[in-house]
Design a protein around this motif. Structure first.
Motif, mmCIF file in Angstrom:
data_model
loop_
_atom_site.group_PDB
_atom_site.id
_atom_site.type_symbol
_atom_site.label_atom_id
_atom_site.label_comp_id
_atom_site.label_asym_id
_atom_site.label_seq_id
_atom_site.Cartn_x
_atom_site.Cartn_y
_atom_site.Cartn_z
ATOM 1 N N PRO A 1 0.802 -1.232 0.000
ATOM 2 C CA PRO A 1 0.000 0.000 0.000
ATOM 3 C C PRO A 1 0.832 1.279 0.000
ATOM 4 N N THR B 1 3.104 2.282 -2.088
ATOM 5 C CA THR B 1 3.838 2.577 -3.312
ATOM 6 C C THR B 1 3.067 3.338 -4.378
ATOM 7 N N VAL B 2 3.816 3.861 -5.345
ATOM 8 C CA VAL B 2 3.224 4.511 -6.513
ATOM 9 C C VAL B 2 2.538 3.475 -7.415
ATOM 10 N N THR C 1 0.712 1.107 -6.678
ATOM 11 C CA THR C 1 -0.665 0.837 -6.251
ATOM 12 C C THR C 1 -1.493 2.118 -6.130
ATOM 13 N N ASP C 2 -1.018 3.189 -6.745
ATOM 14 C CA ASP C 2 -1.829 4.397 -6.804
ATOM 15 C C ASP C 2 -2.946 4.159 -7.842
ATOM 16 N N PHE C 3 -4.100 4.761 -7.607
ATOM 17 C CA PHE C 3 -5.259 4.411 -8.428
ATOM 18 C C PHE C 3 -5.113 4.758 -9.898
#
Lengths: 527, 571
Positions: A48, A50-51, A53-55
């Motif tokens: 969670p 990290t970039v 896992t960015d939307f």
């Protein structure tokens, strides 16, 4: 929806020692490149922080475990064109075999290429066929053979379990007694779990990343390690471009890297670590990683080559030529970058901070400037080795290192440091004309080396590692005291020498450059 | 109010290298902030010494400086670039400390610039224990008895109070470095000494240790217009005494009554307002499991590891919104980038359970002290999402990559009963599996609660999982029979497996719904994972994928992400 179809990028999971943020960096760039190429890019990851896992990084994100089961469930649902395993570190590369066996297409180097690089026997055959030098050594399955092999190639030897990554349980072994201890207490050896025994070559360590499309092989840059072989590459300082390698050695490295990339049929990235034998000036292959390595973001930034982008395009069928690159070593643009590791020892009580073949750092920083000593100083400062150009220094040097330490300690003394040392080191230095105050060892008095470290008067501790376990027990306590008191502690003379060079520059009143990374890269910064 | 027109160029301070207590979350926050600011037409100048970050890519900011994070270099950049403002609340404790030093050195006045977002005064008030306590007393929020200590000779009052155990927390350090729990005078002196040495301000707080109380966090946001919202709340599995970075964390809270939830939410909003924070903030509270008593523990007046988790758990981009607030926008003027229909003043709603487990480095540091305390040791973390606590936990376990895929670790069964009790009582990296081993040996929820203080709700869930594991071990051979029947049947269709093996099929379905891995179930059944997978697919026991859309499907999400579950409806 994209007309080229979907591609799944396997992420690198939680941040741990040996697999840090660098791999998330590479995954993100891979996803962006795929989107630019018109693919629908899907990422699977569970971290969670990290970039990746960015939307809005990917077209679709699956927040899932990176096991074969969970990944195959997503593949069943998404029916992608294929999967990319080269950027998510060992987590992703370990999925190559089961995914390949399940009939999933792997973009980039094939499973067989990966296996050829990771299987010790197959890889040794490749090196022999290409006539590439490597340190002598063999895999053994019992203690008796271990002792025979070690005698044959002569101590010191580097030992580690086969198929264990990130240097776990890797040790430098100096004697028969030490090897017996290692085989008995450190590892479980069996025919199923062989132990690798390699000759320890004293020399410079050098690292390269290669991008290949199967025809051309681009080497964005060569990095020279500042600490000699024996310190894990992730814990070494490194400089780009190399400062002490001869053109002949550089040519050897380019030749070997190119022939290996072609023979292993690399599509995308590969990382190779070399040791340059200081006697013969031969570049010997230590290790090959058939994937993006931890150095990719750092080298991308200082060479100006967006390595993940170029590699991803090559994997998806855009040749290096079409991308405007040719084979060989990319020329340096004029700036010098030093990478330095950063540790978290303060948080980890009872952990020995001495550097060795097992990786211990949690992060890294970079210092860039127009001259090596300036970049070195910035790297030291940014990594927390914030040492003034004078003050008090404690030296405790192991016997085999004493002669080499003399000019370094003298350098610090001449710069304005007052030298403290334990008895053995003190008498050795005094005999060579360096004024030294002797400080008691731990067991000698209450007012001793650790109380001096805690007094707040010391700005630096230089403590080289001894092979004598009795001395080391005390040394571990001394090094821990330095961590707890916030006193920088160097365990390699190479680091100490580099620090001395950088402080000397600082003292002379050097003008440090201040520039953006693209100004450095494009050589727009004047020395 | 629309964006402040006087701000055209800002300097963003990054967090530097990855260290324990400060990991990739600040690259995530910084990268999001860069995009968020540039979207508003602002020129972004960035400083960070860590090259292994997306935020230091030349495409992310207008001007990227990879230089040491020191006052000297920041001053030179400010002198050269002349930014209108500095954003320091996205670079972790490193960024905040550096900004404080820059301000104290008079650099802001010298170059006519200012800190954007949360004012320096609010940062000081949140981070300086004495100022924080005074403010809490003024607004009537309870804080535990505590004493600020700048020299060990000042410990007299704390010792005289007779309150034990006491917890020692140094001011201005990362991840609680140098703190600890003291049970007697000797321990108090030792921990205080090391804490003082490590604190940037040479200051520690000695405080009543709330042994066994629940630890709950609220992620809250506020803008300059005093609008404040809760992004989500999170509950620690481990009670007080374990650093939240080292605790298993669940979002939203599972064991709080609605009254407790509302009480703590109200307190958190009151706190962010009283501090005057402009942006995101994390409030840590402690709740007595046996009454409605609570204490405010700590406030992080910045984007943090917890806010990264909250962002991923809810889909609400805290860093992105914080950056917009810093340049003057209000929550009701900022679009929710996931739905693009709702606004940032809209509180997210969760129709699933999120669980985080820390990843510790003890596989590398075999000799290290594996107990987990108030000093953080984890290097990273994993997060899993599912419809309920149990499957989220099981997915998180196998995400860790520590060679554990279910409810048993490698050493649990080798411990004596006494050793096991100790392993349940004292928090360490594998306590979760010590607890499941306890249930396997027949221990009761009450016993384990008495030892560990872990809430009975969580323990009952774990007990349920262990019971299911036992049923699987007994009945899994039926899966192998089914698999054989399936192979022989492929030629001629017979009576469906569901009818001949009804209870086994139901058990397999339940196991998958509860998150058991094929790997574990196939081991129990004595068959290969591949065969179990084939059987499972034949039986139609396959996951569906649900969306994280911030609004419990109330609005259509445009940039969603997915999690699997063994439910019926695919989204």
């Amino acid at each position: 929806m994209s007309d080229k179809g979907k591609v799944i990028v396997i992420g690198s999971g939680p941040i741990r020692i040996g697999q840090g943020i660098e791999f998330d960096y590479s995954c993100v760039h891979c996803v962006w490149t795929l989107r630019e190429l018109g693919y629908e890019a899907i990422i699977i990851n569970n971290n969670p922080e990290t970039v990746s896992t960015d939307f809005d990084t990917s077209d679709r994100l699956f927040f899932e475990p990176l096991t074969v089961e969970d990944v195959m469930n997503i593949i069943d649902r998404e029916e992608p064109e294929g999967v990319i395993v080269q950027f998510g570190g060992q987590t992703a590369i370990n999925l190559a075999k089961p995914l390949h066996e399940a009939g999933v297409r792997i973009f980039g180097s094939s499973y067989d290429s990966i296996d050829l690089a990771e299987d010790r026997d197959r890889f040794d055959n490749v090196l022999r066929a290409l006539n590439v030098a490597k340190p002598q050594g063999r895999a053994v399955t019992n203690e008796k053979d271990a002792l025979i092999v070690a005698e044959e190639i002569s101590y010191p030897v580097l030992v580690r379990p086969s198929y264990v990554l990130g240097g776990r349980a890797m040790e430098l072994v100096y004697s028969r007694a030490d090897l017996e201890r290692y085989m008995t207490y450190v590892v479980d050896v069996s025919p199923k779990a062989p132990i690798l025994i390699d000759k320890y070559i004293i020399g410079k360590e050098v690292e390269v990343d290669v991008i290949s499309d199967g025809v051309d092989c681009l080497l964005p840059g060569i990095m020279e390690h500042i600490e000699r072989a024996g310190v894990h590459s992730g814990d070494s300082m490194a400089v780009y471009p190399p400062q002490t390698l001869s053109q002949d050695v550089i040519d050897q490295i380019v030749r070997v890297a190119t022939s290996l990339a072609l023979r292993l049929e690399v599509r995308g990235l590969m990382n190779i670590q070399f040791v340059v034998d200081h006697e013969t000036n031969t570049a010997m292959v230590l290790e090959v990683n058939p994937r993006a390595s931890r150095t990719v973001p750092y080298l991308s930034k200082v060479t100006g080559i967006p390595m993940v982008k170029v590699a991803t395009r090559a994997m998806m069928g855009v040749s290096l030529k079409e991308q405007g690159y040719t084979s060989g070593l990319h020329p340096n643009q004029g700036s010098i970058a030093v990478k330095a590791p950063v540790f978290s020892f303060l948080k980890l009580t009872q952990v020995d901070i001495g550097l060795g073949p097992e990786m211990k750092s949690t992060g890294e920083i970079m210092g860039v400037d127009t001259k090596y000593p300036l970049a070195l100083y910035k790297a030291m400062l940014a990594s927390g080795i914030d040492v003034p150009t004078g003050g008090n220094l404690i030296a405790t040097i192991a016997d085999p290192d004493k002669a080499e330490a003399v000019p370094i300690i003298r350098g610090f003394q001449e710069m304005g440091f007052h030298i403290y040392a334990t008895a053995g080191t003190a008498s050795y230095l005094t005999q060579r004309g360096i004024p030294v105050t002797t400080v008691h060892k731990l067991h000698e008095a209450n007012e001793n080396i650790t109380s001096l470290i805690r007094s707040g008067k010391i700005s630096l501790l230089i403590n080289t590692l001894s092979t004598d376990k009795r001395i080391e027990r005390e040394a571990i306590q001394i090094r821990r005291a330095s961590v707890e008191a916030g006193v920088p502690c160097l365990t390699s003379l190479d680091t100490a020498k580099a620090l001395l060079l950088s402080l000397a520059t600082r003292k002379k009143g050097a003008n440090f450059a201040l520039a953006t990374i693209d100004e450095y890269m494009e050589g727009r910064v004047m020395a | 109010m629309p964006k402040d027109p006087s701000i055209k160029k800002v300097l963003l301070i990054g967090s530097g290298p990855i260290i324990i207590g400060q990991a990739a979350e600040f690259d995530y926050a910084g990268a999001q902030a860069c995009r968020s600011l540039r979207e508003e037409g602002i020129e972004v100048v960035l400083i960070n010494s860590n090259p292994a970050t997306i935020m230091t890519d030349v495409e992310m900011a207008d001007r990227v400086y990879i230089e040491p994070l020191s006052v000297e270099f920041v001053e030179r950049i400010v002198a050269k670039e002349r930014p209108d403002g500095i954003v320091a609340t996205l670079g972790g404790q490193t960024g905040l400390n550096l900004a404080t030093q820059v301000a104290e050195a008079g650099i802001l006045e010298r170059y006519n610039t200012r800190l954007l977002g949360t004012p320096l005064r609010a940062i000081r008030q949140a981070e300086d224990r004495e100022e924080f306590r005074t403010l809490m007393r003024e607004i009537g929020e309870p804080v535990p008895e505590s004493w600020i200590i700048t020299d060990e000779s000042q410990l007299g009052d704390a010792i005289a109070s007779g309150i034990w155990p006491l917890i020692v927390r140094p001011a201005y350090t990362l991840g609680g470095t140098g703190g600890g729990i003291a049970r007697n005078v000797d321990e108090l002196l030792t921990i205080t000494r090391s804490g003082l040495a490590l604190s940037m301000r040479h200051q520690v707080m000695v405080e009543r240790y709330l042994s066994g109380w629940k630890e709950v966090e609220y992620e809250v946001m506020r803008d300059a217009n005093d609008t404040a919202i809760t992004v989500c709340n999170m509950e620690n599995f481990d009670p007080m005494g374990v650093h939240t970075g080292d605790s298993i964390v669940i979002a939203p809270s599972q064991t709080l009554s609605d009254k407790e939830y509302q009480m703590l939410r109200t307190a958190s909003l009151k706190i962010i307002r009283s501090l005057g924070i402009e942006g995101g903030c994390n409030v840590q509270l402690s709740l007595d499991p046996h009454s409605f008593a609570y204490y405010v523990i700590e406030v992080n007046p910045r984007v943090s590891r917890s806010s990264a988790l909250a962002s991923k758990a809810t889909g609400y981009p805290i860093a992105r919104v914080s950056a917009k607030i810093a340049i003057g926008l209000h929550l009701d003027e900022i679009e929710n980038a996931v739905t693009r229909k709702t606004l940032a003043c809209f509180e997210p709603a969760l129709d699933y359970c999120v669980l985080k487990i820390p990843r510790w480095p003890f596989d590398k540091f075999v000799g290290a002290d594996r107990r987990i305390t108030t000093q953080m040791k984890a290097t990273g973390e994993v997060m899993a999402i599912d419809r309920a606590f149990e499957p989220a936990l099981m997915k998180a376990i196998r995400s860790l990559e520590v060679g554990i895929y279910g409810l048993a670790n490698k050493t649990g069964h080798t411990l004596s009963d006494m050793e096991l009790e100790e392993a349940i009582r004292v928090p360490h990296d594998e306590r979760l599996w010590s607890i499941t081993e306890g249930f396997r040996r027949g221990m009761m929820v009450e016993e384990i609660n008495a030892l560990s203080n872990v809430d009975p709700w969580f323990l009952r869930k774990l007990e349920g999982l262990v019971n299911l594991e036992t049923r699987l071990k007994v009945n899994a051979p039926a899966f192998k029979q089914m698999s054989k029947a399936l192979e022989s049947e492929e030629e001629e269709a017979q009576e469906p497996l569901e009818e001949r093996f009804g209870s086994a099929v139901r058990l397999l379905r339940e196991a998958k719904r509860m998150g058991f891995a094929d790997r574990t179930v196939s081991e129990f059944a004595g068959m290969s994972e591949g065969k179990l997978r084939k059987l499972r697919k034949h039986l139609g026991i396959v996951p569906v994928y649900k969306m994280v859309d911030t609004c419990a499907a109330e609005f259509e999400a445009l940039t969603p992400y997915y999690y699997s579950c063994y439910d019926t409806e695919d989204e």
